[in-house]
Design a protein around this motif. Structure first.
Motif, PDB file in Angstrom:
ATOM      1  N   ASN A 100       0.822  -1.219   0.000  1.00  0.00           N
ATOM      2  CA  ASN A 100       0.000   0.000   0.000  1.00  0.00           C
ATOM      3  C   ASN A 100       0.850   1.260   0.000  1.00  0.00           C
ATOM      4  OD1 ASN A 100      -2.296  -1.590   0.031  1.00  0.00           O
ATOM      5  ND2 ASN A 100      -2.486  -1.546   2.269  1.00  0.00           N
ATOM      6  N   TYR A 101       1.948   1.243   0.783  1.00  0.00           N
ATOM      7  CA  TYR A 101       2.766   2.451   0.883  1.00  0.00           C
ATOM      8  C   TYR A 101       3.435   2.775  -0.447  1.00  0.00           C
ATOM      9  CZ  TYR A 101       5.550   6.141   2.859  1.00  0.00           C
ATOM     10  OH  TYR A 101       6.088   7.387   3.118  1.00  0.00           O
ATOM     11  N   LEU A 102       3.809   1.740  -1.185  1.00  0.00           N
ATOM     12  CA  LEU A 102       4.514   1.959  -2.450  1.00  0.00           C
ATOM     13  C   LEU A 102       3.593   1.962  -3.671  1.00  0.00           C
ATOM     14  CD1 LEU A 102       7.729  -0.179  -1.800  1.00  0.00           C
ATOM     15  CD2 LEU A 102       7.517   2.316  -1.736  1.00  0.00           C
ATOM     16  N   THR A 103       2.282   1.816  -3.442  1.00  0.00           N
ATOM     17  CA  THR A 103       1.330   1.833  -4.559  1.00  0.00           C
ATOM     18  C   THR A 103       1.422   3.095  -5.415  1.00  0.00           C
ATOM     19  OG1 THR A 103      -0.241   0.280  -3.581  1.00  0.00           O
ATOM     20  CG2 THR A 103      -1.147   1.872  -5.130  1.00  0.00           C
ATOM     21  N   PRO A 104       1.646   4.292  -4.828  1.00  0.00           N
ATOM     22  CA  PRO A 104       1.794   5.482  -5.685  1.00  0.00           C
ATOM     23  C   PRO A 104       3.071   5.463  -6.532  1.00  0.00           C
ATOM     24  CG  PRO A 104       1.216   6.099  -3.431  1.00  0.00           C
ATOM     25  CD  PRO A 104       1.605   4.658  -3.402  1.00  0.00           C
ATOM     26  N   ASP A 105       3.954   4.512  -6.282  1.00  0.00           N
ATOM     27  CA  ASP A 105       5.237   4.458  -6.988  1.00  0.00           C
ATOM     28  C   ASP A 105       5.307   3.326  -8.011  1.00  0.00           C
ATOM     29  OD1 ASP A 105       6.536   6.553  -5.366  1.00  0.00           O
ATOM     30  OD2 ASP A 105       6.367   5.090  -3.750  1.00  0.00           O
ATOM     31  N   ILE A 106       4.994   2.115  -7.554  1.00  0.00           N
ATOM     32  CA  ILE A 106       5.101   0.950  -8.437  1.00  0.00           C
ATOM     33  C   ILE A 106       3.938  -0.005  -8.182  1.00  0.00           C
ATOM     34  CG2 ILE A 106       7.631   1.021  -8.562  1.00  0.00           C
ATOM     35  CD1 ILE A 106       7.675  -1.347  -6.572  1.00  0.00           C
ATOM     36  N   ARG A 107       3.761  -0.915  -9.111  1.00  0.00           N
ATOM     37  CA  ARG A 107       2.751  -1.958  -8.935  1.00  0.00           C
ATOM     38  C   ARG A 107       3.427  -3.157  -8.283  1.00  0.00           C
ATOM     39  NH1 ARG A 107       0.518  -6.080 -12.775  1.00  0.00           N
ATOM     40  NH2 ARG A 107      -1.486  -6.726 -11.897  1.00  0.00           N
ATOM     41  N   ILE A 108       2.813  -3.671  -7.224  1.00  0.00           N
ATOM     42  CA  ILE A 108       3.360  -4.827  -6.495  1.00  0.00           C
ATOM     43  C   ILE A 108       2.259  -5.881  -6.385  1.00  0.00           C
ATOM     44  CG2 ILE A 108       4.460  -5.654  -4.383  1.00  0.00           C
ATOM     45  CD1 ILE A 108       5.318  -2.798  -3.799  1.00  0.00           C
ATOM     46  N   VAL A 109       2.595  -7.134  -6.659  1.00  0.00           N
ATOM     47  CA  VAL A 109       1.650  -8.248  -6.511  1.00  0.00           C
ATOM     48  C   VAL A 109       2.270  -9.314  -5.623  1.00  0.00           C
ATOM     49  CG1 VAL A 109       0.515  -7.818  -8.729  1.00  0.00           C
ATOM     50  CG2 VAL A 109       2.495  -9.364  -8.624  1.00  0.00           C
ATOM     51  N   LYS A 110       1.436 -10.221  -5.131  1.00  0.00           N
ATOM     52  CA  LYS A 110       1.934 -11.251  -4.216  1.00  0.00           C
ATOM     53  C   LYS A 110       2.493 -12.462  -4.945  1.00  0.00           C
ATOM     54  CE  LYS A 110      -0.924  -9.829  -0.328  1.00  0.00           C
ATOM     55  NZ  LYS A 110      -1.883 -10.234   0.729  1.00  0.00           N
ATOM     56  N   GLU A 111       2.041 -12.691  -6.181  1.00  0.00           N
ATOM     57  CA  GLU A 111       2.583 -13.814  -6.959  1.00  0.00           C
ATOM     58  C   GLU A 111       2.406 -13.561  -8.448  1.00  0.00           C
ATOM     59  OE1 GLU A 111       0.563 -17.376  -5.842  1.00  0.00           O
ATOM     60  OE2 GLU A 111      -1.427 -16.489  -6.053  1.00  0.00           O
ATOM     61  N   LEU A 112       3.098 -14.346  -9.246  1.00  0.00           N
ATOM     62  CA  LEU A 112       2.996 -14.227 -10.699  1.00  0.00           C
ATOM     63  C   LEU A 112       1.610 -14.644 -11.188  1.00  0.00           C
ATOM     64  CD1 LEU A 112       6.338 -15.841 -11.983  1.00  0.00           C
ATOM     65  CD2 LEU A 112       5.656 -13.451 -12.256  1.00  0.00           C
ATOM     66  N   PRO A 113       1.174 -14.102 -12.305  1.00  0.00           N
ATOM     67  CA  PRO A 113      -0.064 -14.603 -12.919  1.00  0.00           C
ATOM     68  C   PRO A 113       0.066 -16.087 -13.249  1.00  0.00           C
ATOM     69  CG  PRO A 113       0.683 -12.580 -14.007  1.00  0.00           C
ATOM     70  CD  PRO A 113       1.774 -13.006 -13.079  1.00  0.00           C
ATOM     71  N   LYS A 114      -1.055 -16.782 -13.288  1.00  0.00           N
ATOM     72  CA  LYS A 114      -1.045 -18.241 -13.486  1.00  0.00           C
ATOM     73  C   LYS A 114      -0.298 -18.658 -14.743  1.00  0.00           C
ATOM     74  CE  LYS A 114      -5.164 -19.617 -10.916  1.00  0.00           C
ATOM     75  NZ  LYS A 114      -6.535 -20.228 -11.000  1.00  0.00           N
ATOM     76  N   ASP A 115      -0.455 -17.900 -15.833  1.00  0.00           N
ATOM     77  CA  ASP A 115       0.156 -18.317 -17.089  1.00  0.00           C
ATOM     78  C   ASP A 115       1.678 -18.226 -17.074  1.00  0.00           C
ATOM     79  OD1 ASP A 115      -0.252 -15.491 -16.993  1.00  0.00           O
ATOM     80  OD2 ASP A 115       0.273 -15.378 -19.116  1.00  0.00           O
ATOM     81  N   LEU A 116       2.242 -17.514 -16.108  1.00  0.00           N
ATOM     82  CA  LEU A 116       3.701 -17.391 -16.023  1.00  0.00           C
ATOM     83  C   LEU A 116       4.309 -18.334 -14.986  1.00  0.00           C
ATOM     84  CD1 LEU A 116       4.207 -13.494 -16.236  1.00  0.00           C
ATOM     85  CD2 LEU A 116       4.360 -15.186 -18.077  1.00  0.00           C
ATOM     86  N   ARG A 117       3.476 -18.840 -14.090  1.00  0.00           N
ATOM     87  CA  ARG A 117       3.999 -19.675 -13.006  1.00  0.00           C
ATOM     88  C   ARG A 117       4.561 -21.007 -13.499  1.00  0.00           C
ATOM     89  NH1 ARG A 117      -1.061 -19.400  -9.049  1.00  0.00           N
ATOM     90  NH2 ARG A 117      -1.486 -17.190  -9.486  1.00  0.00           N
ATOM     91  N   SER A 118       4.037 -21.482 -14.588  1.00  0.00           N
ATOM     92  CA  SER A 118       4.457 -22.808 -15.079  1.00  0.00           C
ATOM     93  C   SER A 118       5.696 -22.744 -15.969  1.00  0.00           C
ATOM     94  CB  SER A 118       3.305 -23.450 -15.865  1.00  0.00           C
ATOM     95  OG  SER A 118       2.939 -22.608 -16.951  1.00  0.00           O
ATOM     96  N   LEU A 119       6.187 -21.551 -16.258  1.00  0.00           N
ATOM     97  CA  LEU A 119       7.344 -21.419 -17.146  1.00  0.00           C
ATOM     98  C   LEU A 119       8.627 -21.923 -16.477  1.00  0.00           C
ATOM     99  CD1 LEU A 119       6.807 -17.824 -18.651  1.00  0.00           C
ATOM    100  CD2 LEU A 119       6.417 -20.023 -19.796  1.00  0.00           C
ATOM    101  N   ASP A 120       9.496 -22.539 -17.242  1.00  0.00           N
ATOM    102  CA  ASP A 120      10.836 -22.886 -16.775  1.00  0.00           C
ATOM    103  C   ASP A 120      11.719 -21.670 -17.035  1.00  0.00           C
ATOM    104  OD1 ASP A 120      13.452 -23.752 -16.420  1.00  0.00           O
ATOM    105  OD2 ASP A 120      13.039 -25.774 -17.190  1.00  0.00           O
ATOM    106  N   LEU A 121      11.849 -20.825 -16.039  1.00  0.00           N
ATOM    107  CA  LEU A 121      12.505 -19.530 -16.231  1.00  0.00           C
ATOM    108  C   LEU A 121      13.973 -19.685 -16.617  1.00  0.00           C
ATOM    109  CD1 LEU A 121      10.950 -17.371 -13.368  1.00  0.00           C
ATOM    110  CD2 LEU A 121      10.182 -17.683 -15.717  1.00  0.00           C
ATOM    111  N   GLU A 122      14.613 -20.704 -16.087  1.00  0.00           N
ATOM    112  CA  GLU A 122      16.018 -20.907 -16.445  1.00  0.00           C
ATOM    113  C   GLU A 122      16.145 -21.318 -17.907  1.00  0.00           C
ATOM    114  OE1 GLU A 122      20.043 -22.816 -14.477  1.00  0.00           O
ATOM    115  OE2 GLU A 122      18.073 -23.416 -13.701  1.00  0.00           O
TER     116      GLU A 122
END
Length: 469
Positions: A100-122
């Motif tokens: 909440n404190y940083l909402t006027p500055d950047i967007r922050i979420v608690k986890e990745l969207p579902k479509d990105l969670r399954s990616l092999d990032l490496e």
């Protein structure tokens, strides 16, 4: 030799140079920009190190997220074989306040969207380690090397992220954001605040007064403690906090010797082989300075015995209340005995808090370190024994930012002190005392942040603080 501990205390022992120090006030909470929508993908950070390194990594991640117009996922903390702490962000800091404190500055979420969670990032090239980023990397590195990955894969995972963002040159508002994160957005969870409030109450001999930094450290607990205390409570006891940076990791990494002979050498070498294998390899292939040379250059940690000599020479009386932060001293209780023999009113959090009160924090070194941070930052005076310590830097910076020019910090110049200590067997106590006081007095001046130095340690700069004169 230590009879000086009972002399009258020097007038400036518990004071900052008030007029120049009080000319600065906090203002990193001021904003002059539109919110970033975070359209350029997601940034994951898994920060390494202990609580202090992690805190710096979080603030740097906030700044990088704004720089790249990306969305920050609540940072995660890497489990370390050294720290052995499974604590995550929400175990230490208030997650909702951070968002909440940083909402006027950047967007922050608690986890990745579902479509990105399954990616092999490496596999897709979205994992960026500390080996991929130079230390003190400039913003242009992130714009040139990281932004294209975000455009391509919509996510980047920084693994480690220790010391990977420069302090200069940084655009004004981005630097201010970094200050805003450190001094305003990161607040300890209620569990830590409540126990921290108990710690402060007992350090002050259960008096009802609050200190100037209590509100920022323990939040609502500062108010409730004041209400609950008796109207006839005695005057709060003034106390000195000392950070003894003398844990085994610091001692082993220094390559110094501390009087323990062959047994000590073998113990520290075995520790290095496990925890600092690169250092062990360098020792085998490179001629390094001898322990005596390191000591003469002021590159060895001050021992607890040297720290006590320092405090006595500065003029702290025998009856001074002293809080020692970080009680995992190399050498254990026998080394602490040297301190308590001269200063019997010396305590640690383990002495002031019951085993029941400490039980929720056991096996969580970062949460225990948060209690040390509260006890040290709120102290009437704070003495560090290693000016390069991340903990001491964060504590002293917090005291500057919120202290109003009334929160002195003692910063030793270890090179100067080394030459004094090397002669302490051949000079009179009076001469030793004079030399120590002169060496410390020279570090007590009020200065603005030197170029390229940490804004967390030196917040007196236009991005973090504003001058009132």
């Amino acid at each position: 030799m230590l009879k000086g501990a009972n002399k009258r205390e020097p007038k400036d022992l518990w004071q900052e140079p008030f007029v120049p120090a009080s000319a600065w006030r906090p203002c990193a909470d001021q904003r002059n920009w539109e919110r970033s929508e975070g359209n350029n993908g997601y940034i994951l950070v898994t920060a390494n190190g202990g609580i202090n390194q992690q805190r710096v990594a979080v603030c740097n991640a906030v700044m990088v997220a704004r720089l790249l117009n990306s969305t920050l996922v609540i940072p995660r903390f890497l489990y370390s074989s050294v720290w052995r702490d499974a604590s995550q962000f929400s175990d230490i800091y208030q997650e909702e306040h951070f968002i909440n404190y940083l909402t006027p500055d950047i967007r922050i979420v608690k986890e990745l969207p579902k479509d990105l969670r399954s990616l092999d990032l490496e596999a897709i090239g979205s994992v960026v380690t500390d080996e991929d980023i130079m230390k003190e990397a400039k913003p242009r590195f992130y714009l040139k090397m990281i932004l294209p990955i975000l455009f391509k894969n919509r996510v980047v995972h920084f693994l480690g992220f220790g010391n990977r963002l420069a302090f200069d040159p940084i655009p004004f508002q981005l630097q201010r954001l970094r200050c805003r994160c450190n001094f305003h957005a990161l607040q300890f969870v209620p569990k830590i605040q409540e126990t921290g409030a108990l710690l402060l109450q007992r350090l002050r001999q259960r008096a009802g007064d609050t200190g100037p930094l209590d509100h920022y450290l323990i939040g609502p607990s500062a108010v409730s403690n004041k209400k609950e205390s008796s109207s006839r409570a005695k005057k709060p006891s003034r106390y000195l906090a000392v950070h003894l940076r003398f844990e085994i990791d610091m001692v082993a990494h220094s390559l110094c010797e501390f009087g323990g002979g062959e047994e000590e050498r073998q113990e520290l070498e075995a520790y290095r082989e496990i925890h600092f294998p690169a250092l062990t390899q360098i020792k085998k292939t490179t001629k390094l300075p001898s322990p005596a040379e390191l000591r003469s250059e002021g590159l060895c940690p001050l021992t607890p015995e040297e720290a006590i000599l320092l405090l006595a020479a500065l003029g702290f009386k025998r009856k001074t209340h002293i809080f020692v932060a970080g009680s995992q001293i190399y050498g254990g209780q026998s080394r602490l005995a040297a301190l308590t023999s001269l200063y019997p009113k010396l305590v640690t959090k383990e002495k002031l808090l019951s085993s029941t009160e400490l039980e929720p924090f056991m096996n969580f070194s970062s949460q225990l370190a948060a209690l040390d941070f509260i006890g040290s930052t709120a102290a009437d005076a704070f003495a560090m024994t290693d000016s390069g310590s991340q903990f001491s830097s964060l504590v002293s910076g917090f005291r500057i930012y919120y202290g109003g020019g009334k929160m002195p910090t003692i910063r030793p110049n270890k090179r100067r002190l080394a030459s004094i200590f090397l002669k302490n067997n051949t000079i009179e106590w009076r001469v030793f005392e004079q030399r120590v006081r002169k060496a410390i007095r020279q570090t007590k001046h009020v200065q603005t942040r030197p170029k390229a130095r940490s804004i967390y340690r030196y917040p007196r700069c236009k991005e973090c603080m504003c001058r009132t004169d």
